[in-house]
Design a protein around this motif. Structure first.
Motif, PDB file in Angstrom:
ATOM      1  N   HIS A 358       7.682  58.935  -7.595  1.00  0.00           N
ATOM      2  CA  HIS A 358       6.997  59.660  -6.513  1.00  0.00           C
ATOM      3  C   HIS A 358       7.796  60.894  -6.089  1.00  0.00           C
ATOM      4  O   HIS A 358       8.075  61.094  -4.910  1.00  0.00           O
ATOM      5  N   ALA A 359       8.163  61.711  -7.038  1.00  0.00           N
ATOM      6  CA  ALA A 359       8.924  62.925  -6.741  1.00  0.00           C
ATOM      7  C   ALA A 359       7.968  64.061  -6.383  1.00  0.00           C
ATOM      8  O   ALA A 359       6.896  64.212  -6.988  1.00  0.00           O
ATOM      9  N   ARG A 360       8.347  64.862  -5.408  1.00  0.00           N
ATOM     10  CA  ARG A 360       7.530  65.996  -4.964  1.00  0.00           C
ATOM     11  C   ARG A 360       8.338  67.293  -5.075  1.00  0.00           C
ATOM     12  O   ARG A 360       9.523  67.337  -4.728  1.00  0.00           O
ATOM     13  N   THR A 361       7.687  68.349  -5.533  1.00  0.00           N
ATOM     14  CA  THR A 361       8.329  69.655  -5.614  1.00  0.00           C
ATOM     15  C   THR A 361       8.213  70.379  -4.281  1.00  0.00           C
ATOM     16  O   THR A 361       7.421  69.992  -3.411  1.00  0.00           O
ATOM     17  N   VAL A 362       8.975  71.455  -4.123  1.00  0.00           N
ATOM     18  CA  VAL A 362       8.920  72.221  -2.880  1.00  0.00           C
ATOM     19  C   VAL A 362       7.858  73.318  -2.934  1.00  0.00           C
ATOM     20  O   VAL A 362       7.470  73.856  -1.889  1.00  0.00           O
ATOM     21  N   SER A 363       7.383  73.666  -4.148  1.00  0.00           N
ATOM     22  CA  SER A 363       6.456  74.796  -4.244  1.00  0.00           C
ATOM     23  C   SER A 363       5.824  74.852  -5.627  1.00  0.00           C
ATOM     24  O   SER A 363       6.346  74.277  -6.587  1.00  0.00           O
ATOM     25  N   GLY A 364       4.719  75.573  -5.712  1.00  0.00           N
ATOM     26  CA  GLY A 364       4.092  75.835  -6.998  1.00  0.00           C
ATOM     27  C   GLY A 364       4.611  77.089  -7.660  1.00  0.00           C
ATOM     28  O   GLY A 364       4.115  77.491  -8.707  1.00  0.00           O
ATOM     29  N   ASP A 365       5.621  77.721  -7.063  1.00  0.00           N
ATOM     30  CA  ASP A 365       6.201  78.957  -7.590  1.00  0.00           C
ATOM     31  C   ASP A 365       7.588  78.652  -8.145  1.00  0.00           C
ATOM     32  O   ASP A 365       8.423  78.039  -7.474  1.00  0.00           O
ATOM     33  N   THR A 366       7.847  79.108  -9.378  1.00  0.00           N
ATOM     34  CA  THR A 366       9.113  78.815 -10.048  1.00  0.00           C
ATOM     35  C   THR A 366      10.317  79.299  -9.257  1.00  0.00           C
ATOM     36  O   THR A 366      11.354  78.621  -9.201  1.00  0.00           O
ATOM     37  N   THR A 367      10.224  80.471  -8.629  1.00  0.00           N
ATOM     38  CA  THR A 367      11.370  81.008  -7.891  1.00  0.00           C
ATOM     39  C   THR A 367      11.791  80.076  -6.758  1.00  0.00           C
ATOM     40  O   THR A 367      12.983  79.910  -6.498  1.00  0.00           O
ATOM     41  N   ASP A 368      10.833  79.471  -6.098  1.00  0.00           N
ATOM     42  CA  ASP A 368      11.146  78.520  -5.030  1.00  0.00           C
ATOM     43  C   ASP A 368      11.686  77.215  -5.601  1.00  0.00           C
ATOM     44  O   ASP A 368      12.694  76.673  -5.125  1.00  0.00           O
ATOM     45  N   ALA A 369      10.997  76.719  -6.631  1.00  0.00           N
ATOM     46  CA  ALA A 369      11.266  75.371  -7.120  1.00  0.00           C
ATOM     47  C   ALA A 369      12.625  75.256  -7.803  1.00  0.00           C
ATOM     48  O   ALA A 369      13.380  74.309  -7.561  1.00  0.00           O
ATOM     49  N   ILE A 370      12.967  76.212  -8.663  1.00  0.00           N
ATOM     50  CA  ILE A 370      14.257  76.133  -9.354  1.00  0.00           C
ATOM     51  C   ILE A 370      15.404  76.431  -8.395  1.00  0.00           C
ATOM     52  O   ILE A 370      16.487  75.848  -8.500  1.00  0.00           O
ATOM     53  N   SER A 371      15.168  77.321  -7.428  1.00  0.00           N
ATOM     54  CA  SER A 371      16.200  77.580  -6.425  1.00  0.00           C
ATOM     55  C   SER A 371      16.495  76.324  -5.619  1.00  0.00           C
ATOM     56  O   SER A 371      17.654  76.059  -5.269  1.00  0.00           O
ATOM     57  N   THR A 582      13.977  54.829  -6.863  1.00  0.00           N
ATOM     58  CA  THR A 582      12.988  55.181  -7.903  1.00  0.00           C
ATOM     59  C   THR A 582      11.564  54.899  -7.435  1.00  0.00           C
ATOM     60  O   THR A 582      10.611  55.433  -8.015  1.00  0.00           O
ATOM     61  N   HIS A 583      11.398  54.083  -6.403  1.00  0.00           N
ATOM     62  CA  HIS A 583      10.065  53.737  -5.906  1.00  0.00           C
ATOM     63  C   HIS A 583       9.768  54.366  -4.549  1.00  0.00           C
ATOM     64  O   HIS A 583       8.741  54.051  -3.944  1.00  0.00           O
ATOM     65  N   GLN A 584      10.660  55.248  -4.099  1.00  0.00           N
ATOM     66  CA  GLN A 584      10.481  55.879  -2.796  1.00  0.00           C
ATOM     67  C   GLN A 584      10.027  57.336  -2.954  1.00  0.00           C
ATOM     68  O   GLN A 584       9.987  57.883  -4.063  1.00  0.00           O
ATOM     69  N   LEU A 585       9.693  57.953  -1.830  1.00  0.00           N
ATOM     70  CA  LEU A 585       9.342  59.370  -1.809  1.00  0.00           C
ATOM     71  C   LEU A 585      10.602  60.196  -2.042  1.00  0.00           C
ATOM     72  O   LEU A 585      11.559  60.127  -1.278  1.00  0.00           O
ATOM     73  N   ILE A 586      10.576  60.994  -3.119  1.00  0.00           N
ATOM     74  CA  ILE A 586      11.726  61.791  -3.524  1.00  0.00           C
ATOM     75  C   ILE A 586      11.325  63.264  -3.523  1.00  0.00           C
ATOM     76  O   ILE A 586      10.176  63.617  -3.814  1.00  0.00           O
ATOM     77  N   SER A 587      12.262  64.130  -3.205  1.00  0.00           N
ATOM     78  CA  SER A 587      12.051  65.577  -3.284  1.00  0.00           C
ATOM     79  C   SER A 587      12.989  66.171  -4.327  1.00  0.00           C
ATOM     80  O   SER A 587      14.092  65.645  -4.562  1.00  0.00           O
ATOM     81  N   THR A 588      12.569  67.254  -4.955  1.00  0.00           N
ATOM     82  CA  THR A 588      13.466  67.930  -5.900  1.00  0.00           C
ATOM     83  C   THR A 588      14.696  68.489  -5.185  1.00  0.00           C
ATOM     84  O   THR A 588      15.689  68.823  -5.834  1.00  0.00           O
ATOM     85  N   LEU A 589      14.652  68.585  -3.874  1.00  0.00           N
ATOM     86  CA  LEU A 589      15.835  68.984  -3.103  1.00  0.00           C
ATOM     87  C   LEU A 589      16.935  67.930  -3.174  1.00  0.00           C
ATOM     88  O   LEU A 589      18.100  68.220  -2.889  1.00  0.00           O
ATOM     89  N   ILE A 625      16.516  55.736   0.643  1.00  0.00           N
ATOM     90  CA  ILE A 625      15.428  56.491   1.260  1.00  0.00           C
ATOM     91  C   ILE A 625      14.520  55.539   2.040  1.00  0.00           C
ATOM     92  O   ILE A 625      14.053  54.525   1.509  1.00  0.00           O
ATOM     93  N   THR A 626      14.264  55.865   3.282  1.00  0.00           N
ATOM     94  CA  THR A 626      13.416  55.012   4.123  1.00  0.00           C
ATOM     95  C   THR A 626      11.940  55.320   3.878  1.00  0.00           C
ATOM     96  O   THR A 626      11.585  56.440   3.485  1.00  0.00           O
ATOM     97  N   PRO A 627      11.059  54.350   4.125  1.00  0.00           N
ATOM     98  CA  PRO A 627       9.623  54.567   3.888  1.00  0.00           C
ATOM     99  C   PRO A 627       9.018  55.650   4.773  1.00  0.00           C
ATOM    100  O   PRO A 627       7.976  56.220   4.417  1.00  0.00           O
ATOM    101  N   ASN A 628       9.627  55.930   5.905  1.00  0.00           N
ATOM    102  CA  ASN A 628       9.060  56.927   6.818  1.00  0.00           C
ATOM    103  C   ASN A 628       9.690  58.315   6.641  1.00  0.00           C
ATOM    104  O   ASN A 628       9.622  59.163   7.520  1.00  0.00           O
ATOM    105  N   ARG A 629      10.311  58.537   5.512  1.00  0.00           N
ATOM    106  CA  ARG A 629      10.923  59.841   5.240  1.00  0.00           C
ATOM    107  C   ARG A 629       9.860  60.950   5.305  1.00  0.00           C
ATOM    108  O   ARG A 629       8.721  60.774   4.866  1.00  0.00           O
ATOM    109  N   ILE A 630      10.249  62.121   5.843  1.00  0.00           N
ATOM    110  CA  ILE A 630       9.391  63.300   5.845  1.00  0.00           C
ATOM    111  C   ILE A 630       9.980  64.312   4.862  1.00  0.00           C
ATOM    112  O   ILE A 630      11.160  64.659   4.943  1.00  0.00           O
TER     113      ILE A 630
END
Length: 735
Positions: A358-371, A582-589, A625-630
């Motif tokens: 359940h990984a989430r990116t920060v943006s649909g733009d490469t400049t944001d995401a890779i940074s 691995t089963h929690q909400l993850i960010s590319t950050l 990572i807690t289930p209520n992570r934002i």
């Protein structure tokens, strides 16, 4: 009209009394009865303005494809008026310039075959060809860009990048959809041809008018002596005034945002010669390490400081897949079949593989995401905040610790001086060596990228060279930037899938497997940590909006995986945390703090996920990572979210849904709940199996937003940026 008069009256017969053929068609221009007196009686004002209006209409025909897409994607009355005015006006200038050059060639030809005249005619002809080719190519590129991005207007640095990669971009269009590309080209040729016909008919009409007046039976009235003190403007003066007013109007329309692709392209090229993207120079200065200090010296300094007697730190490999959707890879049966190695990692009984579902990116733009991946920071403004993202890359950090660094890229690394200058630095700066198609000469099978699967052979050669040079004892950091999942989606002849996307996924899966196979073959697998992810996903089906304008679950959900041998975990707790996450909400950050933990060799204090400058991530080894992570998604690098009045923003909590806000666009602004499809083949962690994430409705998301105040996320509210203000307005709340 003066130019027409000069053109007619300067035609002289060749030897034998014959007039040039161009002077005989379509009317008898070379008729000796036409005199300057006849032309002086031609209604100059009427013909001149009629010519300008005709060229304006012809220009709209030339721009008709692009104007159609502006109507589809934008459709607002004021925007359409500006677009029509801008397109028509810039076309008048281009057509007038071409017409003026043609008349110059006619004059030179009629004056005789002198060498100087021939050279001047050749220059004029070359300039005409340049104007015609660049005009048609610019308009076709603009149409294609609007189709792919949903009506996005490219800035200076995007235009420059597209010019640099024009050939590979054209190949990509034909590779993805040859029928669509052919239709686009035929449409451009058709509109250009119609434009030429309209202008030719107008020129013919003007010349015919002069010829008609010369055939009148009555004698022309005697010419009146010219009054030098007369205040009446002559035709030449009128043209100069109209030219000046036209330039002022053109510049004014451009500055207020009128759509002028040709004018914008010329200005972009000129501007790029004297300007650099904001922050590019500062980033070069901030990142570049002293080249006089070798990696060997850095490694010796680092080991002496730590006074360690243990084995050297493990090698680290970062794999970044461009535009690879985790939603596509993990929720579709056909895609699961196309990626057997990846899904064996998910289901493996071995303890070395970790796939984050359940990984989430920060943006649909490469400049944001890779940074975000490289710095662990998604900026909250474009002041000091973005500078934080500029100052950090993985190669810089590993180089400081004495690691050998190498970068492998499927895409050509020629992004300096474009919108993606940050990506260029993140792929090049402080690496000992870089390998890309311009270095390896591998064929561009997925323009502007090569086949990802070919990079491992260069990795093999680099490791062999490193061993021969006696540097095998030092750890290395290797970065792979894969491009097969990017448009036009590489497929190979022996694929087993009928779907173009599934065919692409087969090559992606094989490229991942090739790294692990090689590490195992060279006995490096047990001492190497591999971390893989995507910058963002891509749509699996056609849409009227591109990923830069409208996000979806395919774009926000990215794959993320880690291979870390059990023996490299210093404590059991670190292993259990990583497995749990691995089963929690993850960010590319989260990737940056996790890799920094691995690099430093000791646990670091888990700082807040947000400060006054950045939204940040968690150390996945140190944190549970807690289930209520934002988590948040917004374009912090490519856009200044404290000022921008339109865009996309997503808020994530739980694993089943996200709240997505699209605002400020001409059409289809909305606040929606994005629901993610179930993961195929997932194996729940014992602690989370009984706690399935709930799908929240809008009212429940409103409750989540209200609880942000007073939490660590309260900083983003205090920033009062346009993005967060619009999100709260959409929920009916006061930020």
């Amino acid at each position: 009209m003066d130019s027409i008069r000069r053109r007619v009256t300067t035609i002289s017969p060749r030897r034998g009394g014959e007039y040039p053929k161009y002077a005989q068609l379509p009317v008898t221009i070379a008729d000796k009865s036409i005199t300057r007196d006849d032309l002086e009686r031609t209604p100059f004002y009427c013909v001149y303005w009629e010519t300008l209006v005709t060229r304006f209409v012809a220009s709209l025909i030339l721009h008709s494809q692009s104007l159609y897409y502006i109507y589809i994607f934008d459709g607002q009355l004021d925007s359409m008026i500006y677009s029509i005015a801008g397109a028509g006006l810039e076309g008048v200038f281009v057509i007038s310039a071409i017409s003026h050059l043609l008349r110059g060639i006619y004059r030179e030809c009629s004056a005789g075959a002198r060498c100087s005249s021939f050279v001047q005619s050749c220059w004029r002809l070359a300039l005409i060809v340049f104007l015609v080719v660049t005009t048609v190519a610019t308009i076709l590129s603009d149409v294609g860009f609007q189709q792919k991005t949903g009506g996005e207007r490219p800035d200076m640095w995007v235009v420059v990048s597209h010019i640099k990669n024009f050939q590979s971009g054209a190949k990509a269009e034909f590779k993805d959809s040859s029928k669509g590309a052919i239709k686009l080209v035929l449409g451009g040729i058709t509109t250009a041809g119609l434009t030429f016909v309209v202008c030719l008919l107008q020129e013919t009409r003007v010349i015919s008018l002069a010829s008609f007046m010369s055939r009148k039976d009555q004698e022309p009235p005697p010419l009146q002596p010219q009054d030098n003190n007369s205040t009446r403007m002559r035709p030449v003066q009128i043209r100069r005034v109209v030219l000046l007013l036209g330039l002022i109007l053109l510049s004014t329309l451009y500055m207020v945002g009128a759509w002028m692709p040709i004018f914008h392209t010329y200005l972009s090229v000129a501007g790029s010669l004297v300007m650099s993207p904001r922050g590019s120079k500062q980033m070069s200065v901030a990142l570049q390490l002293d080249p006089s200090v070798t990696t060997k010296e850095l490694y010796a300094t680092t080991t002496s400081k730590t006074k360690t007697t243990t084995a050297s730190p493990p090698n680290v490999i970062l794999v970044m897949h461009e535009s690879l959707s985790g939603e596509l890879m993990m929720t579709q049966e056909s895609s699961v079949k196309a990626t057997p190695f990846f899904h064996r990692m998910m289901k493996s009984d071995k303890e070395d593989y970790f796939v984050f579902e359940h990984a989430r990116t920060v943006s649909g733009d490469t400049t944001d995401a890779i940074s975000a991946i490289h710095s662990g920071c998604n900026p909250l403004d474009h002041g000091k905040s973005r500078d934080f993202a500029f100052k950090t890359t993985f190669a810089t950090e590993f180089k400081k610790e004495g690691f050998d660094t190498v970068s492998f890229s499927s895409r050509g690394l020629n992004l300096e001086g474009t919108k993606w200058f940050m990506t260029q630095h993140q792929l090049v700066t402080n690496f000992d060596q870089t390998f890309d198609p311009m270095v390896t000469n591998d064929p561009l099978v997925n323009p502007p990228g090569q086949d990802d699967r070919e990079l491992v052979k260069h990795f093999r050669a680099w490791l062999k060279q490193r061993q021969e040079e006696g540097n095998g004892e030092r750890p290395f950091f290797a970065q792979f930037y894969y491009f097969n999942a990017h448009y036009p989606f590489f497929n190979y002849e022996n694929r087993t899938s009928d779907s173009r996307l599934d065919g692409m996924l087969e090559t992606v899966d094989q490229s991942i497997e090739s790294i692990f196979h090689f590490l195992k073959e060279t006995e490096n697998l047990d001492n190497t940590i591999v971390i893989g992810t995507a910058d963002h996903g891509e749509r699996r089906s056609p849409s009227v909006y591109g990923r830069l304008r409208e996000w979806s679950r395919d774009i926000l959900h990215v794959p993320m995986y880690i291979h870390m041998p059990r023996k490299l975990f210093k404590t059991k707790e670190l292993y259990e945390n990583l497995r749990y996450n691995t089963h929690q909400l993850i960010s590319t950050l989260d990737i940056f703090p996790t890799i920094m933990h691995l690099l430093k060799g000791t646990s670091q204090e888990n700082y807040a996920v947000m400060d006054e400058h950045c939204v940040r991530g968690y150390d996945l080894l140190e944190s549970k990572i807690t289930p209520n992570r934002i988590a948040w998604s917004f374009p912090g690098v490519s856009k200044d979210i404290s000022r921008e009045k339109r865009g996309n923003m997503a808020m994530h909590t739980g694993t089943s849904s996200s709240l997505l806000h699209r605002f400020g666009w001409p059409k289809d602004n909305n606040l929606t709940v994005v629901e993610y499809a179930p993961i195929i083949g997932c194996s729940d962690h014992p602690e989370t199996a009984h706690r399935k994430s709930k799908l929240l409705d809008l009212e429940e998301w409103k409750s989540v937003a209200q609880k942000l105040k007073g939490s660590s996320n309260d900083i983003i509210l205090k920033k009062k940026g346009a993005y967060i203000v619009e999100l709260f307005k959409g929920l009916g709340l006061d930020p």
